[in-house]
Scaffold this active site. Sequence first.
Site, PDB file in Angstrom:
ATOM      1  N   SER A 145       0.859  -1.183   0.000  1.00 45.68           N
ATOM      2  CA  SER A 145       0.000   0.000   0.000  1.00 45.68           C
ATOM      3  C   SER A 145       0.896   1.234   0.000  1.00 45.68           C
ATOM      4  O   SER A 145       2.081   1.143   0.370  1.00 45.68           O
ATOM      5  CB  SER A 145      -0.850   0.002   1.276  1.00 45.68           C
ATOM      6  OG  SER A 145      -1.395   1.285   1.519  1.00 45.68           O
ATOM      7  N   TYR A 158      -2.432  -1.289  10.427  1.00 49.57           N
ATOM      8  CA  TYR A 158      -2.385  -1.458   8.961  1.00 49.57           C
ATOM      9  C   TYR A 158      -1.060  -0.942   8.403  1.00 49.57           C
ATOM     10  O   TYR A 158      -0.377  -1.624   7.627  1.00 49.57           O
ATOM     11  CB  TYR A 158      -3.563  -0.709   8.346  1.00 49.57           C
ATOM     12  CG  TYR A 158      -3.681  -0.854   6.839  1.00 49.57           C
ATOM     13  CD1 TYR A 158      -4.281  -1.983   6.270  1.00 49.57           C
ATOM     14  CD2 TYR A 158      -3.211   0.135   5.979  1.00 49.57           C
ATOM     15  CE1 TYR A 158      -4.404  -2.115   4.895  1.00 49.57           C
ATOM     16  CE2 TYR A 158      -3.330   0.012   4.601  1.00 49.57           C
ATOM     17  CZ  TYR A 158      -3.924  -1.117   4.070  1.00 49.57           C
ATOM     18  OH  TYR A 158      -4.045  -1.240   2.696  1.00 49.57           O
TER      19      TYR A 158
HETATM   20  P1  NAD Z   1     -11.256  -6.158  -0.520  1.00 48.15           P
HETATM   21  O1  NAD Z   1     -11.815  -6.077   0.841  1.00 48.15           O
HETATM   22  O2  NAD Z   1     -12.189  -6.218  -1.671  1.00 48.15           O
HETATM   23  O3  NAD Z   1     -10.265  -7.415  -0.669  1.00 48.15           O
HETATM   24  C1  NAD Z   1      -9.620  -8.044   0.403  1.00 48.15           C
HETATM   25  C2  NAD Z   1      -9.883  -9.529   0.274  1.00 48.15           C
HETATM   26  O4  NAD Z   1      -9.131 -10.232   1.254  1.00 48.15           O
HETATM   27  C3  NAD Z   1     -11.361  -9.885   0.503  1.00 48.15           C
HETATM   28  O5  NAD Z   1     -11.816 -10.667  -0.581  1.00 48.15           O
HETATM   29  C4  NAD Z   1     -11.343 -10.693   1.793  1.00 48.15           C
HETATM   30  O6  NAD Z   1     -12.333 -11.701   1.839  1.00 48.15           O
HETATM   31  C5  NAD Z   1      -9.948 -11.285   1.732  1.00 48.15           C
HETATM   32  N1  NAD Z   1      -9.467 -11.720   3.042  1.00 48.15           N
HETATM   33  C6  NAD Z   1      -9.505 -11.050   4.218  1.00 48.15           C
HETATM   34  N2  NAD Z   1      -8.996 -11.806   5.197  1.00 48.15           N
HETATM   35  C7  NAD Z   1      -8.619 -12.989   4.626  1.00 48.15           C
HETATM   36  C8  NAD Z   1      -8.022 -14.166   5.119  1.00 48.15           C
HETATM   37  N3  NAD Z   1      -7.716 -14.318   6.421  1.00 48.15           N
HETATM   38  N4  NAD Z   1      -7.774 -15.184   4.238  1.00 48.15           N
HETATM   39  C9  NAD Z   1      -8.091 -15.058   2.926  1.00 48.15           C
HETATM   40  N5  NAD Z   1      -8.659 -13.960   2.416  1.00 48.15           N
HETATM   41  C10 NAD Z   1      -8.922 -12.939   3.259  1.00 48.15           C
HETATM   42  O7  NAD Z   1     -10.276  -4.922  -0.654  1.00 48.15           O
HETATM   43  P2  NAD Z   1      -9.123  -4.596  -1.727  1.00 48.15           P
HETATM   44  O8  NAD Z   1      -9.033  -3.140  -1.772  1.00 48.15           O
HETATM   45  O9  NAD Z   1      -9.325  -5.356  -2.968  1.00 48.15           O
HETATM   46  O10 NAD Z   1      -7.832  -5.130  -0.956  1.00 48.15           O
HETATM   47  C11 NAD Z   1      -6.876  -5.992  -1.551  1.00 48.15           C
HETATM   48  C12 NAD Z   1      -5.488  -5.630  -1.046  1.00 48.15           C
HETATM   49  O11 NAD Z   1      -5.151  -4.329  -1.531  1.00 48.15           O
HETATM   50  C13 NAD Z   1      -5.345  -5.561   0.472  1.00 48.15           C
HETATM   51  O12 NAD Z   1      -4.105  -6.132   0.861  1.00 48.15           O
HETATM   52  C14 NAD Z   1      -5.351  -4.073   0.755  1.00 48.15           C
HETATM   53  O13 NAD Z   1      -4.660  -3.737   1.949  1.00 48.15           O
HETATM   54  C15 NAD Z   1      -4.622  -3.571  -0.476  1.00 48.15           C
HETATM   55  N6  NAD Z   1      -4.813  -2.142  -0.743  1.00 48.15           N
HETATM   56  C16 NAD Z   1      -6.041  -1.659  -1.091  1.00 48.15           C
HETATM   57  C17 NAD Z   1      -6.190  -0.305  -1.338  1.00 48.15           C
HETATM   58  C18 NAD Z   1      -7.512   0.310  -1.729  1.00 48.15           C
HETATM   59  O14 NAD Z   1      -7.616   1.546  -1.737  1.00 48.15           O
HETATM   60  N7  NAD Z   1      -8.528  -0.461  -2.072  1.00 48.15           N
HETATM   61  C19 NAD Z   1      -5.091   0.544  -1.223  1.00 48.15           C
HETATM   62  C20 NAD Z   1      -3.856   0.022  -0.865  1.00 48.15           C
HETATM   63  C21 NAD Z   1      -3.736  -1.337  -0.631  1.00 48.15           C
END
Ligand code: NAD
Length: 261
Positions: A145, A158
């Site tokens: 991130s 986080y």
């Molecule tokens: P999201 O909530 O759609 O995706 C996260 C996924 O992780 C979900 O499908 C959830 O079910 C799964 N998950 C959670 N705990 C789990 C576990 N113990 N085992 C298996 N799966 C698990 O959100 P996203 O934005 O798609 O996030 C994906 C990644 O991107 C994350 O690591 C998040 O920190 C990172 N990220 C997102 C953003 C943003 O703005 N959306 C920014 C920076 C980083």
Amino acid sequence: MYKDLEGNTAIITGASSGIGRAMALRFGREKMNVVINYRSGEQEVNSIIQEIEQSGGQAIGVYGDVTREEDVKKLVAAAHEHFGSLDVMVNNAGIENEVPSEDLTLEDWRKVLDVNLTGAFLGCREAIDYMLEHRIKGRIINVSSVHEMIPWPHFVHYAASKGGIKMMTETLALEFAPKGIRVNSLGPGAIDTPINAAKFSDPAAKASVEALIPLGYIGKPEEIAAAAAWLASSESSYVTGITLFADGGMTKYPAFQGGHG
Ligand code: NAD
């Protein structure tokens, strides 16, 4: 599209929604074999599998919690059994919750570190062990991130987890470069996914985030998937140990825009 990805096998954790889902669909269009790990959203996984098959790839869904060692081992075993290889491991599963740090419980701290950092470590370890055994010059992509470098009050757990991802990626990149295994991180900025749904449904909150993005808009999951495809492909063959920020410029100190400072 990257011709060399065709027929490669990838595991993506947390791939039933958001960025993971977009990466699964993109890898499908690259005609890859995709192991879609999910902890919830089985129906969504079925529709992702259908879409991947229609676009020329293959996919299976495998339930699993990335914090459980045996579940992560099962993901690698499933890739081997179904597709006979593991070329690309994407540690994407992640969670966050907003809490002022003086109120953050040990339970919440551990939960976020467990999923975001320990889960990614288990994915790295199991994938690398498999790649070494099968002499595969694999690629690992850890979804970090912008908060591996931008401090984030109320999200100390986080930010600490993503800072940990940065050093883990760099260390593993150095350790396994002699074996041809490349380890990189992908650093999204603010992306339109379920993790942000509540925040972005409030126009004022959304505008305050947009003000932090030099390119002026919230990113789409497909824009992160495109960066993941490049990191997975041989077009990035000389790249290891980096964080590729796909953030609309968020890490470039937007407060200085317009000559401030
Ligand atoms: P999201 O909530 O759609 O995706 C996260 C996924 O992780 C979900 O499908 C959830 O079910 C799964 N998950 C959670 N705990 C789990 C576990 N113990 N085992 C298996 N799966 C698990 O959100 P996203 O934005 O798609 O996030 C994906 C990644 O991107 C994350 O690591 C998040 O920190 C990172 N990220 C997102 C953003 C943003 O703005 N959306 C920014 C920076 C980083």
